[in-house]
Design a protein around this motif. Structure first.
Motif, PDB file in Angstrom:
ATOM      1  N   GLU A  41       0.796  -1.229   0.000  1.00 22.30           N
ATOM      2  CA  GLU A  41       0.000   0.000   0.000  1.00 22.30           C
ATOM      3  C   GLU A  41       0.831   1.282   0.000  1.00 22.30           C
ATOM      4  OE1 GLU A  41       1.263  -0.770   4.032  1.00 22.30           O
ATOM      5  OE2 GLU A  41       0.310  -2.091   2.598  1.00 22.30           O
ATOM      6  N   ARG A  42       2.155   1.177   0.133  1.00 20.94           N
ATOM      7  CA  ARG A  42       3.009   2.361   0.101  1.00 20.94           C
ATOM      8  C   ARG A  42       4.450   1.958  -0.160  1.00 20.94           C
ATOM      9  NH1 ARG A  42       4.219   5.316   5.640  1.00 20.94           N
ATOM     10  NH2 ARG A  42       6.280   4.483   5.733  1.00 20.94           N
ATOM     11  N   VAL A  43       5.237   2.929  -0.594  1.00 22.13           N
ATOM     12  CA  VAL A  43       6.645   2.681  -0.881  1.00 22.13           C
ATOM     13  C   VAL A  43       7.469   3.845  -0.334  1.00 22.13           C
ATOM     14  CG1 VAL A  43       6.489   3.694  -3.195  1.00 22.13           C
ATOM     15  CG2 VAL A  43       8.299   2.062  -2.705  1.00 22.13           C
ATOM     16  N   GLU A  44       8.648   3.530   0.159  1.00 22.24           N
ATOM     17  CA  GLU A  44       9.528   4.543   0.742  1.00 22.24           C
ATOM     18  C   GLU A  44      10.957   4.289   0.286  1.00 22.24           C
ATOM     19  OE1 GLU A  44      10.916   6.088   5.184  1.00 22.24           O
ATOM     20  OE2 GLU A  44       9.224   4.702   4.984  1.00 22.24           O
ATOM     21  N   PHE A  45      11.626   5.337  -0.189  1.00 23.15           N
ATOM     22  CA  PHE A  45      13.002   5.207  -0.666  1.00 23.15           C
ATOM     23  C   PHE A  45      13.623   6.591  -0.774  1.00 23.15           C
ATOM     24  CE2 PHE A  45      10.095   5.217  -4.243  1.00 23.15           C
ATOM     25  CZ  PHE A  45      10.581   6.245  -5.033  1.00 23.15           C
ATOM     26  N   THR A  46      14.912   6.618  -1.091  1.00 25.95           N
ATOM     27  CA  THR A  46      15.632   7.870  -1.294  1.00 25.95           C
ATOM     28  C   THR A  46      15.771   8.115  -2.791  1.00 25.95           C
ATOM     29  OG1 THR A  46      16.830   7.560   0.772  1.00 25.95           O
ATOM     30  CG2 THR A  46      17.772   9.117  -0.797  1.00 25.95           C
ATOM     31  N   THR A  47      15.575   9.352  -3.200  1.00 29.63           N
ATOM     32  CA  THR A  47      15.664   9.714  -4.613  1.00 29.63           C
ATOM     33  C   THR A  47      16.295  11.081  -4.746  1.00 29.63           C
ATOM     34  OG1 THR A  47      14.413   9.876  -6.679  1.00 29.63           O
ATOM     35  CG2 THR A  47      13.363  10.754  -4.703  1.00 29.63           C
ATOM     36  N   TRP A  48      16.726  11.394  -5.937  1.00 30.22           N
ATOM     37  CA  TRP A  48      17.233  12.731  -6.244  1.00 30.22           C
ATOM     38  C   TRP A  48      16.068  13.542  -6.777  1.00 30.22           C
ATOM     39  CZ3 TRP A  48      21.943  14.377  -4.852  1.00 30.22           C
ATOM     40  CH2 TRP A  48      22.860  13.406  -4.469  1.00 30.22           C
ATOM     41  N   GLN A  49      15.662  14.569  -6.048  1.00 32.10           N
ATOM     42  CA  GLN A  49      14.529  15.398  -6.437  1.00 32.10           C
ATOM     43  C   GLN A  49      14.996  16.752  -6.949  1.00 32.10           C
ATOM     44  OE1 GLN A  49      11.974  15.322  -2.847  1.00 32.10           O
ATOM     45  NE2 GLN A  49      10.435  14.570  -4.271  1.00 32.10           N
ATOM     46  N   ARG A  50      14.311  17.203  -7.993  1.00 31.73           N
ATOM     47  CA  ARG A  50      14.601  18.520  -8.556  1.00 31.73           C
ATOM     48  C   ARG A  50      14.028  19.590  -7.626  1.00 31.73           C
ATOM     49  NH1 ARG A  50      16.523  19.113 -13.095  1.00 31.73           N
ATOM     50  NH2 ARG A  50      15.726  17.141 -13.888  1.00 31.73           N
ATOM     51  N   MET A  51      14.876  20.533  -7.256  1.00 31.36           N
ATOM     52  CA  MET A  51      14.472  21.642  -6.394  1.00 31.36           C
ATOM     53  C   MET A  51      13.971  22.809  -7.258  1.00 31.36           C
ATOM     54  SD  MET A  51      14.957  20.713  -3.261  1.00 31.36           S
ATOM     55  CE  MET A  51      14.339  19.126  -3.718  1.00 31.36           C
ATOM     56  N   PRO A  52      13.180  23.715  -6.675  1.00 32.67           N
ATOM     57  CA  PRO A  52      12.671  24.851  -7.455  1.00 32.67           C
ATOM     58  C   PRO A  52      13.768  25.673  -8.142  1.00 32.67           C
ATOM     59  CG  PRO A  52      11.512  24.709  -5.374  1.00 32.67           C
ATOM     60  CD  PRO A  52      12.619  23.692  -5.323  1.00 32.67           C
ATOM     61  N   ALA A  53      14.952  25.735  -7.545  1.00 30.31           N
ATOM     62  CA  ALA A  53      16.049  26.505  -8.144  1.00 30.31           C
ATOM     63  C   ALA A  53      16.724  25.749  -9.295  1.00 30.31           C
ATOM     64  CB  ALA A  53      17.072  26.866  -7.080  1.00 30.31           C
ATOM     65  N   GLY A  54      16.360  24.461  -9.500  1.00 30.52           N
ATOM     66  CA  GLY A  54      16.872  23.729 -10.652  1.00 30.52           C
ATOM     67  C   GLY A  54      17.867  22.624 -10.356  1.00 30.52           C
ATOM     68  N   TRP A  55      18.467  22.571  -9.187  1.00 34.08           N
ATOM     69  CA  TRP A  55      19.421  21.516  -8.905  1.00 34.08           C
ATOM     70  C   TRP A  55      18.733  20.323  -8.260  1.00 34.08           C
ATOM     71  CZ3 TRP A  55      19.702  26.221  -6.192  1.00 34.08           C
ATOM     72  CH2 TRP A  55      19.313  26.156  -4.866  1.00 34.08           C
ATOM     73  N   LEU A  56      19.485  19.219  -8.116  1.00 34.06           N
ATOM     74  CA  LEU A  56      18.949  17.998  -7.514  1.00 34.06           C
ATOM     75  C   LEU A  56      19.464  17.854  -6.090  1.00 34.06           C
ATOM     76  CD1 LEU A  56      19.479  15.509 -10.480  1.00 34.06           C
ATOM     77  CD2 LEU A  56      17.366  16.626  -9.804  1.00 34.06           C
ATOM     78  N   GLU A  57      18.585  17.404  -5.195  1.00 35.75           N
ATOM     79  CA  GLU A  57      18.964  17.090  -3.819  1.00 35.75           C
ATOM     80  C   GLU A  57      18.413  15.720  -3.466  1.00 35.75           C
ATOM     81  OE1 GLU A  57      17.872  19.953  -0.876  1.00 35.75           O
ATOM     82  OE2 GLU A  57      18.944  21.591  -1.876  1.00 35.75           O
TER      83      GLU A  57
END
Length: 161
Positions: A66-82
């Motif tokens: 029913e759910r999944v949890e992991f770490t990913t690289w997300q695009r930030m509003p300023a354009g870089w990935l965190e």
């Protein structure tokens, strides 16, 4: 007689224009819903495609039915990935992706089911749970039940996974 005909023409013209305005409003609502769905699909594709597992500080992959949890690289509003820890599941009738912010992906969701592909191939098996500190599945299948429809989406886990 002329006044009666003029009144009839005005009445018919009013109905035609009202129908056009109502149709335009329905079309705009459908377009907005379609844009929302496309943005949600694009966000999920990026989230699963940038999955980070097995590296220092990444944390594990916890995939449940029913759910999944992991770490990913997300695009930030300023354009870089965190790197961010993400939980995807249903809360309050909506499919959400939660990290440091909550992103509503689908509204009116009654249920979501996740399945995880063990390995590629014609005879590969899908499993209902995948919990590992060092590995991720090859792909994730998401079945979203909404009030009016059921959608099945497939996301390939990215090269970092």
């Amino acid at each position: 007689m002329a006044l009666t005909l003029s009144g009839l023409v005005v009445l018919l013209a009013h109905r035609v224009f009202t129908g056009v305005v109502d149709g335009s409003a329905r079309l705009q609502g459908a377009r907005t819903a379609l844009d929302h769905d496309a943005n949600a699909h694009r966000a999920l594709t990026e989230i699963f495609g940038s999955l980070d597992i097995g590296t220092e500080g990444a944390g594990g992959f916890a995939g449940r039915p029913e759910r999944v949890e992991f770490t990913t690289w997300q695009r930030m509003p300023a354009g870089w990935l965190e790197r961010r820890r993400v939980i995807i599941g249903v809360e309050g009738g909506a499919l959400i992706a939660r990290s440091d912010q909550t992103l509503a992906l689908q509204d009116s969701v009654t249920r979501v089911d996740f399945d995880y592909l063990l390995e590629p191939g014609a005879n590969a098996a899908w499993v209902r749970e995948w919990i590992s500190p060092v590995s991720a599945p090859v792909a994730v299948r998401v079945r979203i039940e909404r009030i009016a429809a059921i959608d099945t989406l497939l996301f390939i886990v990215g090269p970092r996974g």
